[in-house]
Design a protein around this motif. Sequence first.
Motif, mmCIF file in Angstrom:
data_model
loop_
_atom_site.group_PDB
_atom_site.id
_atom_site.type_symbol
_atom_site.label_atom_id
_atom_site.label_comp_id
_atom_site.label_asym_id
_atom_site.label_seq_id
_atom_site.Cartn_x
_atom_site.Cartn_y
_atom_site.Cartn_z
ATOM 1 N N LYS A 1 -9.591 -9.613 3.338
ATOM 2 C CA LYS A 1 -8.981 -8.319 3.671
ATOM 3 C C LYS A 1 -10.070 -7.309 4.023
ATOM 4 C CE LYS A 1 -5.057 -6.178 3.925
ATOM 5 N NZ LYS A 1 -3.936 -6.783 4.654
ATOM 6 N N TRP B 1 0.930 -14.128 2.702
ATOM 7 C CA TRP B 1 1.648 -14.454 1.465
ATOM 8 C C TRP B 1 2.596 -15.598 1.803
ATOM 9 C CZ3 TRP B 1 3.498 -9.456 -1.558
ATOM 10 C CH2 TRP B 1 2.360 -8.727 -1.968
ATOM 11 N N MET C 1 4.617 -5.499 -4.759
ATOM 12 C CA MET C 1 4.360 -5.114 -3.366
ATOM 13 C C MET C 1 4.582 -3.620 -3.177
ATOM 14 S SD MET C 1 6.174 -4.217 -0.442
ATOM 15 C CE MET C 1 7.810 -4.888 -0.685
ATOM 16 N N GLU C 2 5.658 -3.110 -3.805
ATOM 17 C CA GLU C 2 5.976 -1.694 -3.687
ATOM 18 C C GLU C 2 4.812 -0.842 -4.212
ATOM 19 O OE1 GLU C 2 8.437 -0.278 -2.202
ATOM 20 O OE2 GLU C 2 7.951 1.766 -2.850
ATOM 21 N N LEU D 1 1.645 -1.779 -4.376
ATOM 22 C CA LEU D 1 0.523 -1.907 -3.432
ATOM 23 C C LEU D 1 0.759 -1.026 -2.201
ATOM 24 C CD1 LEU D 1 -0.156 -5.778 -3.394
ATOM 25 C CD2 LEU D 1 -1.624 -4.025 -4.397
ATOM 26 N N LYS D 2 2.015 -1.005 -1.793
ATOM 27 C CA LYS D 2 2.362 -0.217 -0.602
ATOM 28 C C LYS D 2 2.154 1.281 -0.870
ATOM 29 C CE LYS D 2 6.376 0.647 2.309
ATOM 30 N NZ LYS D 2 7.795 0.334 2.484
ATOM 31 N N ALA E 1 -1.423 1.970 -0.707
ATOM 32 C CA ALA E 1 -1.936 1.971 0.667
ATOM 33 C C ALA E 1 -1.537 3.250 1.410
ATOM 34 C CB ALA E 1 -1.415 0.743 1.415
ATOM 35 N N LEU F 1 -2.490 -6.759 0.247
ATOM 36 C CA LEU F 1 -1.219 -6.847 0.974
ATOM 37 C C LEU F 1 -1.359 -7.858 2.111
ATOM 38 C CD1 LEU F 1 -0.129 -3.095 1.181
ATOM 39 C CD2 LEU F 1 1.213 -4.952 0.177
ATOM 40 N N LEU G 1 10.023 -8.480 2.482
ATOM 41 C CA LEU G 1 8.591 -8.173 2.502
ATOM 42 C C LEU G 1 8.176 -7.777 3.918
ATOM 43 C CD1 LEU G 1 7.016 -11.123 0.407
ATOM 44 C CD2 LEU G 1 7.053 -8.711 -0.253
ATOM 45 N N LEU H 1 6.938 -4.041 5.064
ATOM 46 C CA LEU H 1 5.543 -3.869 5.465
ATOM 47 C C LEU H 1 5.368 -3.901 6.986
ATOM 48 C CD1 LEU H 1 4.021 -6.223 2.721
ATOM 49 C CD2 LEU H 1 3.938 -3.723 2.745
#
Lengths: 422, 261
Positions: free
Chosen positions: A28, A36, A96-97, A99-100, A103, A122, A143, A147
């Motif tokens: 990354k 993923w 994920m939420e 991480l989002k 970000a 991500l 997902l 994203l």
Amino acid sequence: MTDTTAMSAKELLGFYQEELYEEARQAKKEGKLVCWSASVAPSEFCVAMDVAMIYPETHAAGIGARKGALDVLEVADEKGYNVDTCSYARVNLGYMELLKQEALTGITPEKLEKSPAARIPLPDFVITCNNICNTLLKWYENLAVELNIPCIIIDVPFNHTMPIPQYAKDYIAEQFKEAITQLEEICGKKFDYDKFLKVQEQTQRSVAQWNRIAALSSHKPSPLNGFDLFNYMALIVCARSKDYAEITFKKFADELEENLNKGIFAFKGNEQKRVTWEGIAVWPHLGHTFKGLKNLGNIMTGSAYPGLWNVSYTPGDMSSMAEAYTRIYINTCLDNKVKVLSDVISGGKCDGVIYHQNRSCKLMSFLNVETADILQKENGLPYVSFDGDQTDPRNFSPAQFDTRIQALDEMMKQNKEGVSNE
Amino acid sequence: MFTMGIDIGSSSSKVVILEDGANIIAGEVIQIGTGSSGPKRVLDEALSKAGLKLEDMAKIIATGYGRSSVEEAHKQISEISCQAKGVFFLVPSAKLIIDIGGQDVKAIRLDSKGGVKQFFMNDKCAAGTGRFLDVMSRVLEVNLDDMAEYDARATEPATVSSTCTVFAESEVISQLSNGVAKENIIAGVHQSVASKACGLAYRCGVEEDIVMCGGVAKDLGVVRAISKELKKPVIVAPNPQITAALGAAIFAFEEVRGANK
Ligand code: SF4
């Protein structure tokens, strides 16, 4: 590079798991692609294209085992995911939420900061396959939508009859080709078929070592504690197309064989009865479930679940690879499921069976009642089932579990002592 | 020789003292269970009734939900095996046991020697358990002990269809406010309990004799409803709350005798 030659299997397992996460984080940082992937989606394509891989199911299991699931489950709850949805999906969608949010805002949410799980980057795209359930379709589509990234779907139809018809294999092989085309587009380069063949060969070597370990539980007493398979499974999921899995499994199988030759067994002298565990582990209560059985001298020597990754096929033959990825027992009819489990029970020389009625995994649970009934008529072995969940700790009650396994233990004892004549 | 069986459930505590594996010389029940003063009190009561001391017991076995917290016990055995043992001792013709306690509903199939052939029990849901009846008795303002009498007078059992205890409670409340007779509601409540237990019984395979035990077996309305559903007579075990404790005491006796052989 770290010298791994002197490491034990357990050390290798920890080392490579961390290594895989580090590779993804590094990729990354360097602007390379991260994918993923669903746990039994073919890994060969992405690995052949040098894409760094993260496996949300394994990651979610890790969060569960480290008792961090509730925090992220709450995030998924808040997003509106129903509690009846698979908890792997909810844990991952919650994670994920977070991480989002990080970000988007540059601020790390407290729950992410506190999470005991390995930090993961991500994804740039996701790949999913419905050969183990259809939850994985909607989960990965979500997902991708959340994203705004591509989603590769490999459609593998359910096998209502066995053996698998050629047209099904042809269809899946076509799906593979389609996935390759999508991958070429996402990666912006041509698919490397030579490397792909090498990756397929590597996958076969990993699978062969995996099967070597699983076969060792047929020895009585067993050198292998079946619960260890739940832990080592992380690498058959996340690294079967790399040599990490092969190296670790070979080491583990060698260690177990050496123990066997020396007469060292998993439960020392305390293996009294052997059980099959049908279903996924209860990650947040792994210690409780394992110790409960161990205290009664019950070793787990059978489990069909690790066999999901027994993807043996002929490298270079897409139809053969298609077959390997569709014959997974939970993607087949009741008759075949019964047959697979029956082989697991007799292979593990088991005295009884424990069925995990997993609130998350409908496919693995709904057929259990019928399966148990048929198998008991066939082999006469006692069984129990308990309510649980692989990662939602709220769906498991330790006392309820204990009563059932104690009763199972007593029934197995009664059977062995021949008290019962039926 | 004296042996003791202690059954600590979620809502009651039971002790049986057995002489030579055959004579019940004390069988006491206190209607509070694990975590309360019940276990100690029932133990003292049983000993004083028998005129014995704890040291007189050759072996003590605990069973039930709270079995692992009984310090006096030498061993724990699951309530499934104990229930089978106790009921088979009292009713040797028993083939199927339906046991409804405070938070458990069980159906246990016996083999011809009284061993457990198969069992099924409710999991993480209180529907059809003693707690369910407790809740209903409270909203209906009818004592648990009087529920059977009301049931007997029912003309047309009401339908209580919710599985969830909380929703069933609201269902009952709305039936009360609609003027449905308590007798009919109670018969409906009993039917609801019976349908849960019978679901488990069918999975075990229904074969006579069918014996009911556990605290709820004292409510003859439930027994009637189960018998109606299974279309077979149901025998209520004598002193149905102490059968698991009795089984534990028999196990204790057998173990001592086995060790002395
Ligand atoms: S646990 Fe079951 S429902 Fe969840 S992703 Fe895996 S196969 Fe699908």
